[in-house]
Write an enzyme that holds these catalytic residues in place. Sequence first.
Site, PDB file in Angstrom:
ATOM      1  N   GLU A  67      61.603  49.378  49.511  1.00  0.00           N
ATOM      2  CA  GLU A  67      62.662  49.617  48.764  1.00  0.00           C
ATOM      3  C   GLU A  67      63.214  51.354  48.726  1.00  0.00           C
ATOM      4  O   GLU A  67      63.929  51.516  47.828  1.00  0.00           O
ATOM      5  CB  GLU A  67      62.499  49.082  47.317  1.00  0.00           C
ATOM      6  CG  GLU A  67      62.256  47.830  47.182  1.00  0.00           C
ATOM      7  CD  GLU A  67      63.168  46.811  47.410  1.00  0.00           C
ATOM      8  OE1 GLU A  67      64.334  47.353  47.879  1.00  0.00           O
ATOM      9  OE2 GLU A  67      62.854  45.467  47.275  1.00  0.00           O
ATOM     10  N   HIS A  99      60.464  51.030  40.305  1.00  0.00           N
ATOM     11  CA  HIS A  99      60.779  49.554  40.055  1.00  0.00           C
ATOM     12  C   HIS A  99      59.708  48.917  40.184  1.00  0.00           C
ATOM     13  O   HIS A  99      58.469  48.947  40.400  1.00  0.00           O
ATOM     14  CB  HIS A  99      61.402  49.480  41.683  1.00  0.00           C
ATOM     15  CG  HIS A  99      61.659  47.896  41.841  1.00  0.00           C
ATOM     16  ND1 HIS A  99      62.498  47.186  41.252  1.00  0.00           N
ATOM     17  CD2 HIS A  99      60.904  47.089  42.828  1.00  0.00           C
ATOM     18  CE1 HIS A  99      62.293  45.812  41.621  1.00  0.00           C
ATOM     19  NE2 HIS A  99      61.374  45.912  42.610  1.00  0.00           N
ATOM     20  N   HIS A 117      58.384  44.750  38.217  1.00  0.00           N
ATOM     21  CA  HIS A 117      58.813  43.140  37.881  1.00  0.00           C
ATOM     22  C   HIS A 117      58.413  42.846  36.386  1.00  0.00           C
ATOM     23  O   HIS A 117      57.525  41.944  36.494  1.00  0.00           O
ATOM     24  CB  HIS A 117      58.304  42.019  38.756  1.00  0.00           C
ATOM     25  CG  HIS A 117      58.511  42.625  40.328  1.00  0.00           C
ATOM     26  ND1 HIS A 117      57.635  42.309  41.458  1.00  0.00           N
ATOM     27  CD2 HIS A 117      59.429  43.255  40.812  1.00  0.00           C
ATOM     28  CE1 HIS A 117      58.380  42.458  42.510  1.00  0.00           C
ATOM     29  NE2 HIS A 117      59.405  43.223  42.143  1.00  0.00           N
ATOM     30  N   GLU A 138      64.855  50.544  17.840  1.00  0.00           N
ATOM     31  CA  GLU A 138      65.069  52.054  18.467  1.00  0.00           C
ATOM     32  C   GLU A 138      65.690  51.707  19.950  1.00  0.00           C
ATOM     33  O   GLU A 138      65.851  52.770  20.559  1.00  0.00           O
ATOM     34  CB  GLU A 138      63.581  52.226  18.883  1.00  0.00           C
ATOM     35  CG  GLU A 138      62.679  52.759  17.487  1.00  0.00           C
ATOM     36  CD  GLU A 138      61.564  53.716  17.599  1.00  0.00           C
ATOM     37  OE1 GLU A 138      61.045  53.648  18.841  1.00  0.00           O
ATOM     38  OE2 GLU A 138      61.081  54.093  16.577  1.00  0.00           O
ATOM     39  N   HIS A 142      64.808  39.325  39.856  1.00  0.00           N
ATOM     40  CA  HIS A 142      63.704  40.250  40.728  1.00  0.00           C
ATOM     41  C   HIS A 142      63.003  41.109  39.733  1.00  0.00           C
ATOM     42  O   HIS A 142      61.823  41.081  39.605  1.00  0.00           O
ATOM     43  CB  HIS A 142      64.603  40.835  41.828  1.00  0.00           C
ATOM     44  CG  HIS A 142      63.838  41.742  42.631  1.00  0.00           C
ATOM     45  ND1 HIS A 142      63.977  41.574  43.900  1.00  0.00           N
ATOM     46  CD2 HIS A 142      62.616  42.373  42.365  1.00  0.00           C
ATOM     47  CE1 HIS A 142      63.076  42.565  44.771  1.00  0.00           C
ATOM     48  NE2 HIS A 142      62.241  42.676  43.552  1.00  0.00           N
TER      49      HIS A 142
HETATM   50  P1  13P Z   1      57.182  46.881  48.732  1.00  0.00           P
HETATM   51  O1  13P Z   1      55.685  46.387  49.114  1.00  0.00           O
HETATM   52  O2  13P Z   1      57.906  47.273  50.135  1.00  0.00           O
HETATM   53  O3  13P Z   1      57.143  48.150  48.001  1.00  0.00           O
HETATM   54  O4  13P Z   1      58.083  46.063  47.970  1.00  0.00           O
HETATM   55  C1  13P Z   1      57.630  45.396  46.778  1.00  0.00           C
HETATM   56  C2  13P Z   1      58.736  44.881  45.897  1.00  0.00           C
HETATM   57  O5  13P Z   1      58.745  45.006  44.745  1.00  0.00           O
HETATM   58  C3  13P Z   1      60.089  44.572  46.488  1.00  0.00           C
HETATM   59  O6  13P Z   1      61.120  44.594  45.688  1.00  0.00           O
HETATM   60 ZN    ZN Z   2      60.528  44.263  43.677  1.00  0.00          ZN
END
Ligand code: 13P
Ligand code: ZN
Length: 273
Positions: free
Chosen positions: A117, A140, A142, A170, A211
């Site tokens: 990413e 990033h 999840h 908040e 995602h």
């Molecule tokens: P990477 O292992 O390449 O960092 O990817 C993980 C991920 O969350 C893809 O969106």
């Molecule tokens: Zn991801």
Amino acid sequence: MAQSLTKIPFVDELAAIADNMYRLGWDERNGGNISYLIPEKEVAEYIDVTNVMRTIPLGFDAVELVGKYFLVTGTGKYFKNVKGDPKTNLGLFRIAKDGATAELLWGYVDGGKFTSELPAHLMSHIARLNVDPQNRVVMHTHPTNLLAMTYVHELDTKKFTHTLWQMSTECIVVFPDGVEVLPWMLCGTNEIGVATAEKMRDARVVVWALHGIYGAGKTLDETFGLIETVEKASEIYIKTAHLPRSNTIKDEQLVELAKHFNCNYRKEFLDIE
Ligand code: 13P
Ligand code: ZN
């Protein structure tokens, strides 16, 4: 006090955050990635910046970042393993003069490379640095409830932000710029990088529907806190969305909060004022 593993403060700091995120259940397997801009002076205190170990093509143009140093999680690497073996799971590189190559100075010792990413990360750094020269982190992950919310809530930036702002007092103070929502897109591509960075011009949080989430900020703590607050609000939503609503934070109260805390909130996300 946590034991320092590498004696490189910015490496240990990132490792601690990744560990924490894993413990929260946000980063299963290799899920999630972090990029941390480190000033050259700080890098040079711990790492020989004249010793390029490898060069790795970026696959996109990052000419705005030439000469900048980034500590970045490796592709396919697990957040749960970063703390125990930072040198394998993280890498520190400089953007070469051509703006198209990473000069590896530390890490990725098993021959690995930066996250898939990276386009979204570096393009977001460019976008945020234009808004705030102090921005140093793109994260990033999840988060479970946020991810769940994108399955049941309309994927409209204004409506999504408004719902989150209502989920905890908040929220409007912590993310007055709201959350920008992207529809499902193929991840790991330059296209999703361009789309994410475009949204990052207006907000520090970008939701990738079905995602995960991107957050940006000055420090790892601040960026983590931002995502944590969005995730907590999403949790309240998931816990209450199917129940009859007796009470809510009204738009007038959101305005009152924003005024009291002097927040420059996105007025277009409310239907008043
Ligand atoms: P990477 O292992 O390449 O960092 O990817 C993980 C991920 O969350 C893809 O969106
Ligand atoms: Zn991801």
